[in-house]
Design a protein around this motif. Structure first.
Motif, mmCIF file in Angstrom:
data_model
loop_
_atom_site.group_PDB
_atom_site.id
_atom_site.type_symbol
_atom_site.label_atom_id
_atom_site.label_comp_id
_atom_site.label_asym_id
_atom_site.label_seq_id
_atom_site.Cartn_x
_atom_site.Cartn_y
_atom_site.Cartn_z
ATOM 1 N N GLU A 51 0.837 -1.201 0.000
ATOM 2 C CA GLU A 51 0.000 0.000 0.000
ATOM 3 C C GLU A 51 0.874 1.254 0.000
ATOM 4 O O GLU A 51 0.571 2.232 -0.689
ATOM 5 C CB GLU A 51 -0.914 -0.001 1.228
ATOM 6 C CG GLU A 51 -2.042 -1.018 1.178
ATOM 7 C CD GLU A 51 -3.228 -0.558 0.366
ATOM 8 O OE1 GLU A 51 -3.029 -0.179 -0.812
ATOM 9 O OE2 GLU A 51 -4.344 -0.579 0.890
ATOM 10 N N ASP A 54 2.332 1.616 -3.459
ATOM 11 C CA ASP A 54 1.323 2.135 -4.384
ATOM 12 C C ASP A 54 1.126 3.632 -4.189
ATOM 13 O O ASP A 54 0.970 4.388 -5.155
ATOM 14 C CB ASP A 54 -0.013 1.410 -4.171
ATOM 15 C CG ASP A 54 -0.062 0.051 -4.852
ATOM 16 O OD1 ASP A 54 0.915 -0.328 -5.521
ATOM 17 O OD2 ASP A 54 -1.090 -0.649 -4.704
ATOM 18 N N ARG A 149 -14.241 4.995 -9.836
ATOM 19 C CA ARG A 149 -13.440 4.046 -10.625
ATOM 20 C C ARG A 149 -13.448 4.444 -12.107
ATOM 21 O O ARG A 149 -12.409 4.418 -12.769
ATOM 22 C CB ARG A 149 -13.974 2.621 -10.448
ATOM 23 C CG ARG A 149 -13.664 1.997 -9.091
ATOM 24 C CD ARG A 149 -13.997 0.508 -9.081
ATOM 25 N NE ARG A 149 -13.780 -0.099 -7.782
ATOM 26 C CZ ARG A 149 -12.609 -0.497 -7.310
ATOM 27 N NH1 ARG A 149 -11.521 -0.340 -8.042
ATOM 28 N NH2 ARG A 149 -12.496 -1.059 -6.117
ATOM 29 N N THR A 159 -4.804 2.977 -10.216
ATOM 30 C CA THR A 159 -5.622 2.515 -9.088
ATOM 31 C C THR A 159 -7.089 2.294 -9.448
ATOM 32 O O THR A 159 -7.859 1.845 -8.598
ATOM 33 C CB THR A 159 -5.562 3.548 -7.953
ATOM 34 O OG1 THR A 159 -5.876 4.845 -8.491
ATOM 35 C CG2 THR A 159 -4.174 3.591 -7.326
ATOM 36 N N LYS A 162 -8.253 -1.150 -8.620
ATOM 37 C CA LYS A 162 -7.617 -1.749 -7.451
ATOM 38 C C LYS A 162 -8.686 -2.250 -6.479
ATOM 39 O O LYS A 162 -9.613 -1.512 -6.126
ATOM 40 C CB LYS A 162 -6.724 -0.698 -6.764
ATOM 41 C CG LYS A 162 -5.924 -1.227 -5.594
ATOM 42 C CD LYS A 162 -5.004 -0.142 -5.048
ATOM 43 C CE LYS A 162 -4.206 -0.643 -3.861
ATOM 44 N NZ LYS A 162 -3.280 0.387 -3.337
ATOM 45 N N TYR A 165 -9.164 -2.714 0.051
ATOM 46 C CA TYR A 165 -8.272 -3.421 0.960
ATOM 47 C C TYR A 165 -8.329 -2.773 2.334
ATOM 48 O O TYR A 165 -7.745 -1.718 2.563
ATOM 49 C CB TYR A 165 -6.835 -3.391 0.416
ATOM 50 C CG TYR A 165 -5.902 -4.340 1.132
ATOM 51 C CD1 TYR A 165 -5.754 -5.655 0.711
ATOM 52 C CD2 TYR A 165 -5.172 -3.924 2.242
ATOM 53 C CE1 TYR A 165 -4.905 -6.532 1.368
ATOM 54 C CE2 TYR A 165 -4.324 -4.797 2.904
ATOM 55 C CZ TYR A 165 -4.197 -6.093 2.458
ATOM 56 O OH TYR A 165 -3.358 -6.968 3.118
ATOM 57 N N THR A 199 -6.997 -12.778 -5.982
ATOM 58 C CA THR A 199 -7.336 -11.364 -5.791
ATOM 59 C C THR A 199 -8.586 -11.232 -4.943
ATOM 60 O O THR A 199 -9.408 -12.154 -4.878
ATOM 61 C CB THR A 199 -7.607 -10.669 -7.143
ATOM 62 O OG1 THR A 199 -8.688 -11.347 -7.816
ATOM 63 C CG2 THR A 199 -6.367 -10.687 -8.025
#
Length: 248
Positions: A51, A54, A149, A159, A162, A165, A199
């Protein structure tokens, strides 16, 4: 109100930046519309290394300033004991630390990436943000997760797709003490499963036992890799089981 209008009203902002979909898009919008912006990433035992990487990558791609703030979150009262309102104590410490650093840098407005799809309700974490007067422009502008998104994809942000999380602490049930060893085991186990191509899963932990929560379409793949998964994960857990109720 649009994001552009928001940043006309608030031209200098600090952003609580996690490297996830929402805060990434918020940073992108702030870079585009605000006059002055700085991202703050709090690096604690609850965040996996990927994280942080990223977050660094996204900030670099956007040409945004990012400051990393270390925090020993397990030393915060009300966190390691893992009570029902753990998230309140954690968020209060994280955002309080960001506000202090941001104020020292000349910022008086702090933003977070809560969006219009998030259930604000009376969640402990949301209560902490409200008490600290943190602003959530994505939510205020009515932007949902799906819209964020799509807009992120159009903006070319890596991202955009992604998976969500949640922090590592969410893998440990309420009431069970959180330790660095348990968090490290979770991160290692999940990193291994990521390396196999899985995933959007979770490795839940309870008193030294692991329970894998997988999307329905990945369960057969778990069975195919059963022996190697057991061999690797039993370095960290006494037992490893598969939850037959799919993760949605």
């Amino acid at each position: 109100m649009t994001l552009q209008e928001f940043f006309v009203q608030y031209p200098a902002v600090a952003i609580a930046f996690s490297g996830g979909v929402d805060s990434a898009f918020l940073l992108y919008a702030a870079q585009k519309y605000a006059q002055k912006v700085r991202a703050y990433y709090v690096k604690s035992e609850f965040q996996p290394e990927f994280e942080w990487k990223d977050a660094q990558r996204l900030a670099e791609e956007l040409g945004a300033e990012m400051k990393t703030l270390p925090l020993k979150v397990l030393t915060v009262p009300g966190v390691s004991e893992n009570p029902p309102d753990r998230c309140y104590h954690c968020k209060k410490a994280i955002f309080g630390g960001i506000m202090e650093a941001a104020a020292a840098d000349g910022f008086t407005v702090l933003l977070d990436g809560t969006n219009a799809s998030d259930d604000a309700g009376d969640r402990p974490g949301m209560r902490a943000l409200k008490e600290l007067s943190v602003l959530s422009p994505l939510r205020g502008c009515g932007l949902t997760k799906t819209q964020i998104r799509q807009l992120s994809r159009e903006a070319g942000l890596f991202t955009w797709n992604k998976p969500a999380y949640a922090c590592l602490a969410t893998r440990i049930p309420t009431g069970e003490e959180i330790t660095e060893q348990k968090l490290s085991a979770t991160e290692s186990a999940e990193n291994y499963l990521f390396s196999l191509g899985f995933t959007d899963f979770r490795v839940r932990s309870q008193e030294g036992h692991a329970r894998l929560q997988m999307p329905k379409e990945q369960m057969e793949q778990v069975i195919r890799h059963r022996q190697e998964i057991l061999s690797t994960l039993k370095q960290y857990y006494q037992t490893v089981s598969l939850d037959l109720e799919e993760r949605k």
